[in-house]
Design a protein around this motif. Structure first.
Motif, short mmCIF file in Angstrom:
data_model
loop_
_atom_site.label_atom_id
_atom_site.label_comp_id
_atom_site.label_asym_id
_atom_site.label_seq_id
_atom_site.Cartn_x
_atom_site.Cartn_y
_atom_site.Cartn_z
N MET A 1 32.39 20.80 28.14
CA MET A 1 32.73 20.72 26.73
C MET A 1 34.22 20.94 26.56
O MET A 1 34.78 21.91 27.06
CB MET A 1 31.94 21.77 25.96
N HIS B 1 36.23 21.74 23.98
CA HIS B 1 36.76 22.75 23.07
C HIS B 1 35.64 23.73 22.68
O HIS B 1 34.46 23.46 22.86
CB HIS B 1 37.33 22.12 21.80
N GLY C 1 33.47 25.15 19.95
CA GLY C 1 33.05 24.67 18.64
C GLY C 1 32.69 25.79 17.69
O GLY C 1 32.64 26.96 18.06
N LYS C 2 32.44 25.41 16.42
CA LYS C 2 32.02 26.35 15.39
C LYS C 2 30.67 25.91 14.86
O LYS C 2 30.50 24.74 14.48
CB LYS C 2 33.04 26.39 14.25
N LEU D 1 28.91 22.06 19.33
CA LEU D 1 30.27 21.54 19.18
C LEU D 1 30.24 20.20 18.46
O LEU D 1 29.38 19.36 18.73
CB LEU D 1 30.92 21.36 20.56
N GLU E 1 32.89 17.16 17.91
CA GLU E 1 34.18 16.60 18.29
C GLU E 1 34.42 15.33 17.48
O GLU E 1 33.57 14.43 17.46
CB GLU E 1 34.22 16.29 19.78
N ASP F 1 42.37 13.97 18.08
CA ASP F 1 41.05 14.59 18.20
C ASP F 1 41.07 15.98 17.58
O ASP F 1 42.01 16.76 17.79
CB ASP F 1 40.64 14.70 19.67
N ASP G 1 38.27 19.40 16.17
CA ASP G 1 36.93 20.01 16.21
C ASP G 1 36.42 20.18 14.79
O ASP G 1 37.17 20.57 13.88
CB ASP G 1 36.96 21.36 16.90
N THR H 1 33.05 21.64 12.18
CA THR H 1 32.12 22.75 12.05
C THR H 1 30.73 22.18 11.74
O THR H 1 30.59 21.24 10.95
CB THR H 1 32.54 23.69 10.92
N TRP I 1 27.99 18.29 9.35
CA TRP I 1 29.26 18.55 10.00
C TRP I 1 30.40 18.32 8.99
O TRP I 1 30.25 17.56 8.05
CB TRP I 1 29.47 17.65 11.23
N ALA J 1 35.10 18.68 8.48
CA ALA J 1 36.43 19.04 8.96
C ALA J 1 37.46 18.54 7.96
O ALA J 1 37.15 17.70 7.10
CB ALA J 1 36.70 18.44 10.35
N TYR K 1 27.56 17.88 20.30
CA TYR K 1 27.08 18.33 21.60
C TYR K 1 26.19 19.56 21.45
O TYR K 1 26.35 20.35 20.51
CB TYR K 1 28.24 18.69 22.52
#
Length: 251
Positions: free
Chosen positions: A102, A104, A106-107, A184, A186, A193, A195, A197, A210, A212, A237
């Protein structure tokens, strides 16, 4: 002519030496020797031994203190210029299965139905059992349903809504659906790119939301190739690195 008497004639060397020994013996017999100061000699001997012992111990302590000082300096005692801080190497990370890792951290938030989540001033988002709700500045409440049949929850997918502001900030959000617990989000955008939430309800509803925010540079917005779309791909993910859902969007 007169001749000297026999008594005045010179004596032989041997007789003279014998006479001198007798005279010295008589004088020696008349001299009383002094008492030898045995106690004083003993005290002086003990004093000298103590001085030698102290000198030896001092030298030995000096030899021991030098390695000790070296060890303390090598141990990284703080406060000295040029000292090195001992650094513990990080533990090796275990790559998730499948082989891809993975990219990064994630939140993910598990929320209760109707719980408002603040994205930015004036922008909030919340979930109910029937879908996604959100508000934006100077806009009425909006809604996307997961029960009206517009989304085919039988196969993985991702939906998308975009809303931009004059300063180039774009609010991105949507619904994802598929099997697995999200870990995660993405997002590939024209600005790079980022990340996202993920918001989910407790249990396993099979879907989530999701979101952002991304700032699109002026150079990108003024480009002749920019058609107004910001999002290029969204991928969700699970904790093992598996893909729950992924969707390509035209930019």
């Amino acid at each position: 002519m007169s001749h000297p008497s026999r008594s005045q004639q010179p004596q032989s060397p041997a007789a003279e030496a014998e006479r001198l020994r007798e005279a010295f013996a008589e004088v020696a017999y008349d001299v009383t020797p002094s008492v030898v100061p045995i106690a004083a000699i003993a005290r002086e001997g003990r004093r000298r031994r103590r001085r030698r012992t102290a000198a030896v111990l001092g030298a030995a302590c000096g030899v021991l203190l030098v390695p000790l000082a070296v060890v303390m300096l090598r141990g990284g005692v703080p406060g000295g210029q040029g000292e090195r801080e001992q650094v513990t190497p990080p533990a090796a990370s275990v790559s998730p299965s499948p082989s891809m890792s993975m990219p990064h951290a994630g939140k993910v938030r598990v929320v209760t139905p109707g719980e408002r989540v603040t994205v930015s001033p004036g922008t909030k988002i919340w979930l109910t059992e029937d879908g996604k709700h959100w508000t934006e500045p100077d806009q009425p409440t909006q809604f996307r349903s997961v029960t009206d049949g517009n989304l085919d929850l039988s196969s993985p997918g991702v939906s998308l809504q975009e809303s931009g502001r004059e300063d180039g900030t774009v609010f991105l959000s949507g619904i994802f659906y598929g099997a697995g617990e999200p870990a995660l989000v993405e997002i590939r955008t024209v600005a790079g790119d980022i990340d996202g939430t993920a918001l989910t309800l407790a249990g396993e509803p099979g879907w989530g939301v999701w979101y952002a925010e991304v700032k699109v540079p002026e150079s990108v917005r003024s480009s002749s190739d920019f058609l107004g779309g910001v999002t290029e791909r969204v991928t969700v993910y699970d904790s093992a690195g598996g893909v729950i859902a992924s969707q390509e969007f035209s930019s």
